[in-house]
Design a protein around this motif. Structure first.
Motif, mmCIF file in Angstrom:
data_model
loop_
_atom_site.group_PDB
_atom_site.id
_atom_site.type_symbol
_atom_site.label_atom_id
_atom_site.label_comp_id
_atom_site.label_asym_id
_atom_site.label_seq_id
_atom_site.Cartn_x
_atom_site.Cartn_y
_atom_site.Cartn_z
ATOM 1 N N UNK A 40 0.710 -1.324 0.063
ATOM 2 C CA UNK A 40 0.067 -0.068 -0.048
ATOM 3 C C UNK A 40 0.683 1.174 0.011
ATOM 4 N N UNK A 41 1.956 1.275 0.635
ATOM 5 C CA UNK A 41 2.976 2.264 0.680
ATOM 6 C C UNK A 41 3.472 2.605 -0.690
ATOM 7 N N UNK A 42 3.819 1.519 -1.441
ATOM 8 C CA UNK A 42 4.410 1.736 -2.642
ATOM 9 C C UNK A 42 3.057 2.349 -3.615
ATOM 10 N N UNK A 43 1.910 1.720 -3.531
ATOM 11 C CA UNK A 43 0.742 2.249 -4.230
ATOM 12 C C UNK A 43 0.572 3.638 -4.154
ATOM 13 N N UNK A 44 0.596 4.299 -2.764
ATOM 14 C CA UNK A 44 0.623 5.904 -2.712
ATOM 15 C C UNK A 44 1.771 6.621 -3.277
ATOM 16 N N UNK A 45 3.053 6.089 -3.653
ATOM 17 C CA UNK A 45 3.978 6.693 -4.313
ATOM 18 C C UNK A 45 4.014 6.728 -5.716
ATOM 19 N N UNK A 46 2.950 5.807 -6.365
ATOM 20 C CA UNK A 46 2.894 5.757 -7.749
ATOM 21 C C UNK A 46 2.772 6.888 -8.493
ATOM 22 N N UNK A 47 3.595 7.152 -9.520
ATOM 23 C CA UNK A 47 3.222 8.425 -10.168
ATOM 24 C C UNK A 47 2.337 8.569 -11.321
ATOM 25 N N UNK A 48 1.401 7.443 -11.343
ATOM 26 C CA UNK A 48 0.418 7.582 -12.407
ATOM 27 C C UNK A 48 -0.800 8.454 -12.062
ATOM 28 N N UNK A 49 -1.055 9.128 -13.156
ATOM 29 C CA UNK A 49 -2.177 9.968 -12.896
ATOM 30 C C UNK A 49 -3.372 9.392 -13.117
ATOM 31 N N UNK A 50 -4.611 9.991 -12.649
ATOM 32 C CA UNK A 50 -5.810 9.386 -12.346
ATOM 33 C C UNK A 50 -6.363 8.289 -13.621
ATOM 34 N N UNK A 51 -6.225 8.958 -14.886
ATOM 35 C CA UNK A 51 -6.511 8.095 -16.069
ATOM 36 C C UNK A 51 -5.828 6.913 -16.082
ATOM 37 N N UNK A 52 -4.466 7.069 -16.000
ATOM 38 C CA UNK A 52 -3.636 5.692 -16.047
ATOM 39 C C UNK A 52 -4.184 4.863 -14.679
#
Length: 82
Positions: free
Chosen positions: A46-58
């Motif tokens: 979950x910590x890595x999920x919060x750090x993902x740089x994907x935008x909302x569309x991606x």
């Protein structure tokens, strides 16, 4: 527990077989691999999920399953059963 969940999900596909990339636990330095435009079955924390740089569309182009809370998030506009 994360790798067990990913491998268990892969087993639930039986009698079908996942033929594409399967990464039970994605190392943090490879987190950019989630931007690849290919289907991938991958486990991240979950910590890595919060750090993902994907935008909302991606992020909306992917299905996210949070094992600890039981939540499943996907883009309902792309749902073929709707």
């Amino acid at each position: 527990m994360l790798s067990s969940c990913i491998l268990g999900l892969n087993s639930l596909l039986y009698p079908f077989k996942w033929c594409l990339a399967l990464v039970p636990v994605l190392p943090r330095p490879l987190i950019d691999m989630l931007e690849a435009p290919v289907p991938i079955l991958v486990g991240i924390t979950k910590r890595e999920y919060k750090e993902i740089t994907l935008n909302e569309i991606e992020k909306g182009c992917k299905i996210w399953v949070f094992v600890d809370s039981g939540d499943i998030i996907w883009n309902k506009d792309n749902d073929p059963s709707a």
